[in-house]
Every structure is written in structure tokens, then in C-alpha cells.
Design a protein around this motif. Sequence first.
Motif: not given
Length: 841
Positions: A391-400, A627-631, A633-639, A700-703
Motif C-alpha cells: 500500500v506504501v507506493p500509493g497505487l490502488p490496484f497494487l494496494a488491493v 513508469a509509476k511502478l518503476g519509480a 520500486l526503490p523506496p519499497y525495497l528500502a522499506i 508490477f512483477l518486481p515490486i
Amino acid sequence: MASFLYRLGKFSYRRRWLVISIWLAVLVAVGGSAAAFHGTMSNNFTIPGTETQRMADKLKEALPDASGGSASVVFDAGDAGFDQAKKDAVSAALTKLEAMPDVQSTVNPFTTQEQLDKAAGDIAAGEATAAEGKAQLDAGRAQLTAGEAQLAATEQQLAASGLTPAQIDAQLAPTRAQLAATKEKLDAGDKEAADGAVKLALGKRQAEASEGLRFVSSDNKAAVAQVQFKTSINAVDPAVRKEVQDIVQGVSSAGVTAYASKEITEDVSEIFGIAEIVGVAVAALVLILMLGTLIAAGLPLLMALIGVAVGVGGTFALTSVIDMSSISPMLALMLGLAVGIDYSLFIVNRHRGQLLAGMDGEESAALATGTSGNAVLFAGLTVIIALAALVVPGLPFLAVMGVAAAATVGVAVVVALTLTPAVLGLIGRRLISKRAWAKAAKHNAEPGHEATDRELEEKRSSGGWGGLVTRHPWVSLIASIVLLGALALPASQLRLALPDGGSEPVDSQAYKAYDLTRSSFGEGMTGPIIVVAEFPGGLSENDAKNKQYDVADRLRSVENVVAAVPVALSDDHRTAVFQVIPKEGPASAGTVQVVSDLRAKGTAIHDDLDTTIGLTGQTAGNIDVSAKLGAALPPYLAIVVGLSLILLLLVFRSIVVPLLATGGFLLSLAAAFGAVVAVYQWGWLGGIFDVANPGAVLSFLPIILIGVLFGLAMDYQVFITSGMRESFMHGESAKHAVRSGFSHAAAVVTAAAIIMVSVFSGFIFSHLTMVRPLGFAMAFGVLIDAFVVRMTIVPAIMYLLGEKAWWLPKWLGRILPDVDVEGAKLDRSDRSKTSSEELVH
């Protein structure tokens, strides 16, 4: 926590029918809710607030007839090409489609192509007609001028003859009237010519904008029709999709083959197929080989299926109120099956070993829940937290997606901790085969068997894979790192996109539609880009049309743009829609660059033409999502990495072990990325994995892989390392504890990893091609992480470090709570006094 779980296990064992009844009631309630309230899933990956979504909303408001989703149908006439009968069959099918309540309109390829083909001839004819008309007008003007001059001369002659002005006027009135009528006719002709010139100029600009665009192939063997729906393409009901396919395939009677595009054929209503069943069957075989009886093997499978039924059923029940992509329940199913089997297996395996050692059934189930169940709880929490963090990246479909999968894993944990001991109480001694019981009884009756057991345990710990790794730690470490580094090399070329028809199986209708469109009309026709322009107010219709063509000219000037065609203009002349055809397909790097260049061109268009443009549609939307998912990725990996360090610090009370676990996770993650790029982006081993058209990796595979692999890697880290820590805490030397702890956990972790790889591998050949690379990435990631990282690198480094592996500053040791994941401090005397009443009260 260990004491609580011990009491929970004992309660579940004693009140087995109550616990089983509760779970059955939950299962029925969830199943009923899913059947009654489930809605339609989609693959809608839009992101609120993006330009794509803003333009889609603008289009829906200004041009509702042009705002629905569109798809294509390709018609193949074979080598004979299209004759009139075949054209009539296609036209009749499209007429039937237009009559459907969910279809807004269709574009007949033959009518449209005829108009395009006629355009050049019409323009030439129009220019000839205009030239002829101009010549006639010029001649008429000359005649008018001569008549006016003659009239003036006549008037002078009459005046010189002495006639009065009244007499002159009376005599010349018919001539003057005739000349006035001629002038009026010529003025009308000039206006008509001017209007014709405007229309001709617009026609020429329309033809220029459409140049390079075809709807019937140049060899007359293929035709592509557009179908526009009244809703977004993702909201089209599966029944409507099926009806569209049935109608267009009716042209087969005329000798024409129809192929509907991926947008029409994609059915996300079913999430379980044959390939997934094969994966579960392999997992069942592993369980039978490990546990020895069908009953014992079936127990973890049954627990996993119940957990999946509740978790995925609950997910389905929410599809009517939550916009959910098809991959959400697929991910929940994938993880629920894998971890559900593993978590129950850990408890069942511990219980089985304790029973064979002579422990009472109730005590054994309680102790297995308090020890292995404690590790299961922590391992499950790591997976849940990693998934919920989506849910952290702020992408609704990914959060669900993340929350649905996390909830299913949570259900799997609760099932393992409550229903597993209850069913163990129901099964009793039937968990173990008669032969194994007889062998264990004979062994336990032998005098001095404890010493023999210890000797055998010592021999086992110094042999096998763990013994080999610890005898040659440097060789094992270096070889493993070199292997992972080589596997990770392709990861540097990772490119993200959402799948198009080219990623479908080669025998599928969607792939055939994509392939025929690409070969007959150019790859760009498989994914046009929609551009929405906002004009200044107060424009006339002709001014607005000229403005459209001015914008189209600018759009067409972008490199790798084949055509930029105006397709709609709002009634107030303020909003225009363009269809831009790129040179390459929608998931290609070239099209990504075209989208970027079109947006960059928007600044010049705004400055020069006072017009604002924005991009929308499936192609631009997919690129934006990637593009949004790629951006993100780094903060999510850090979390996730930060979370890993904190959790493992709490569990193992060591500085080195968390760093080692996290470093190993990053190595296995890089190797998994590299393998995915090699197979799905470069096409290596494409024949084996059914990769017909290699392309960009699912965006969205990497995340998702980071979240899932982190949780599963920590599972294996817990089960491998906690045994080492327990042995070390009980007085063994640090190096010996590595061997003995590894030997205790190796068999069950190996079985668990094989089971998880088997379940994930079943999704590599899923009927939903979007899921395939995800299944491969998870299967390969678990394989590498379990066998190379956790069972090779980790014991090698910990053996080399010795006691330093468990170093923790004293001040930090006083602050950190003692989690006791393996339940090593569970007091046997306290256990014997525990009762189910204590749990209740």
C-alpha cells in the motif's frame, strides 16, 4: 507467545469438533458471500491523478460517445482475398455488433478503406473541378466587365443623341438587370468556389493525416475492424466478450476467419486451471514421500485448501464493491497454497517426530504448536507485513493486490495454528503408518537407545549437505556468490511494461489477432495512442477543423509516428480526439519513447497553437503505470530491507544474522530478476516456457516479487537459523550448532521449498499469461533462495564466523525483547499443568 500457542494447540486438540465446526461455518459463510456478492474482475491498472486518467475523465465529460473502451477484430480472407460475398459477411457481423446494448459503434474496414482510397481521387477531381470552375468564373467576370463597358458606351451614345435620362434609363433597364443578375451569379459562384476551396483544403489535410493508415491490407487478404464499447474495456462483462466473439466468428461460413484482440478475448473470471492443479499434485507427491502416509500428506494439503477457500473466497466476495484486478485473487491463491502447505507441514512434521519418540498425542500437538507454530506465526507475519506494505507506493490496484494476498496468508497462519492441531486430534495415530510405528516401538524399547540416537544425530549433522558446506565453507561461499552473480547479470537490462497480445500463447486467438495485425498493417496498429486536445473557445467549425489538422501535423512530426488522425470533435469545438499510430507495438521501448516525445511536443503545441494536449488510452495508460511502478520500486525495497533488519534483530538477537539474511535476500532477488529478463525479455528457453514473443517484463512483477520473496526468504531463514540458535543457547559450540541446527531443519525446509516451487511452477503455464512470469519469478526465486542462499551461503558464513555470528552489544540486548521464536524456553512442567480451561479463562 510460545506458552500461548502451546495452550492454543492443546485447546484445539481437546475441543477438536468445536474448532472444526467453527471453520466449517466460516467456510460456508465465506463461500455463500462469494457466490452472492462477487462482481466482475478486470485488468484495470489505472492510477488516479495521472495525465492518462485526467484525459480519460475529460473525454468522458466532453465526448461521451468517444470515451468508451475500444478493441479490434481482424478478419483473414485467406489467399483468395476478399470478394464481395466475404465483405458482405463481415459487414453483416459488424451490423449485429452495433445492435448489442454494450457496443457504442463499429468501424467497417471496407467502407473506411474505400473512403481513404477515394480521398486522393476525390481531391484530384475536386482540384480539377475547382480549376474548371475558376476558369468559368474568370470568363464570366471578363464577359461581365465587357458588358458593363458596352453599357457605359451605349449610355454615352444615347445621352449624346439628346434623350432624356428617364428615356435612357427606360431603354437600358433590361441590359442593366441582366448584368446585375450575371454579377450576382458570379458572386455566388465565387462564394461557392471559396467554400469548395476550404473543403478541398480540409480534405487534403485529412488525407495527409491519414496517409499510411490502412484498414484493409494492400494484398486484400486481411481487414481490421474497430469495436467501441459504451464502458471502459476493463468493465466489459465476460458474457459480452463471449457474445462478441460468437458474432464475429460467424463469418467462417463465408470462408473468413475472425480473430478478436486480447481486449476482447481476455477472460479473467476463472483463476484456477490445469497447470495449477499439476503444481499442487507435485506438492502432494513430495508430502507423501516425506510423511509416509496419504493421511499425513493430505493434511497439509487440506489445511492449505481451506485457507485458500476462505482467503480467496473473501477476496471474491469483495469484487462487487472494490475494483479488483484478476491478478489479485491469483496472487492470493498462489501464496495461500504455498504457505498454507508449508506452515501446516512444519507443525505436522514436528508432531510426527514427537509421536515416534513416544510423546503423548495431546502433549505433542500442543508442543508442536508452541514451538514450530511459533516459528510459523513469525514467518507468516513477515510475509503479511511485506505484502501489506504494497500500500506504501500509493497505487490502488497494487494496494488491493497486496492486502488480498496478505489476508489470505493470515488465514493460512490461523488455520495452521488452530485447525491443524484439531485435525491431528481427529486423526490420532493414523498419522503414522503401522510399519513406522512398529519400527519406532522396537527402537524405543532397546536399552541405551538415547546414546545411540545422539551418536546417530552427531553422524547425521556432520554428513549430508550441511556437513559438506561446513567442511568446505570458503569453496561453498565463493561458488554460490559466483553463481548468483552470473544469474543476476541480465537484471541490468530489465525493462517494464504491461503485456499486450504478443505475450499471449501462439495458438491463442489474441496472439493470432496481434500477429495478423502486425504483419498486415504494422505493429503500431496493435496499440494506438489516444491524444486529447483542448482548443480555445469561440472557434468556428472550419477554424476548429483547421486547428485539428495543425495539431495532427505536429503530432505526425514526432519520430516513429506513422499516422496522427483526428477522429472526433466536440459540439462546442473545444475538445478534439486524435488517434496516433506508432511504428512499433504498445509494449516496445520505441513506443515508450513516442509517448515521451508526444508529451514533450505538447509544450510547443501549446505555445504555437494555443492548444493543450494530453495522452490517454490503454497504451499510454500502461506506460504510465509501468513508469509509476518503476519509480516506486526503490523506496519499497528500502522499506522491506529495513523491515527485514529490524525483525531479524528481534528474533535472533544478533547483528550479523539480520545482515546476512538481508544480504542473501538481495542476492536471490537479483538472480530472480536476471532469470526473468533472460527468459521473458530475451527469450532464452522460450520454447520450454512458451514465450513466443519476448518483450518487456510485467511492470508490477518486481515490486510483488520483492514483497513475496522477502517474506518467504525470511521463512526459511527462521527455520534454518532458529535451530542453530537453539542448539547454541543449549550449550553447543557455535560451529557445532551450525551443523546440528542445520540437520534438524534441512529435511523439512527442503520439502517445504520443493512444495513451494512446485505450486509456483504450476502458474508458469497458467491460462492467464500475465501470471506466468510472476509464477516463474517466484518459483525460481524460492529455489535459489532456499537451496543456494539459506542452505549454502548462510551455514557457510555462520560456520566461518563461529561465535561472532551471535554477537550483540549488551546495551542493545537489554533493550530488545526476547521473542523466542522456536519456543526454546517453553517449560515442560508448566506445559503439563496447562489446561484448556486456562485458555478459555
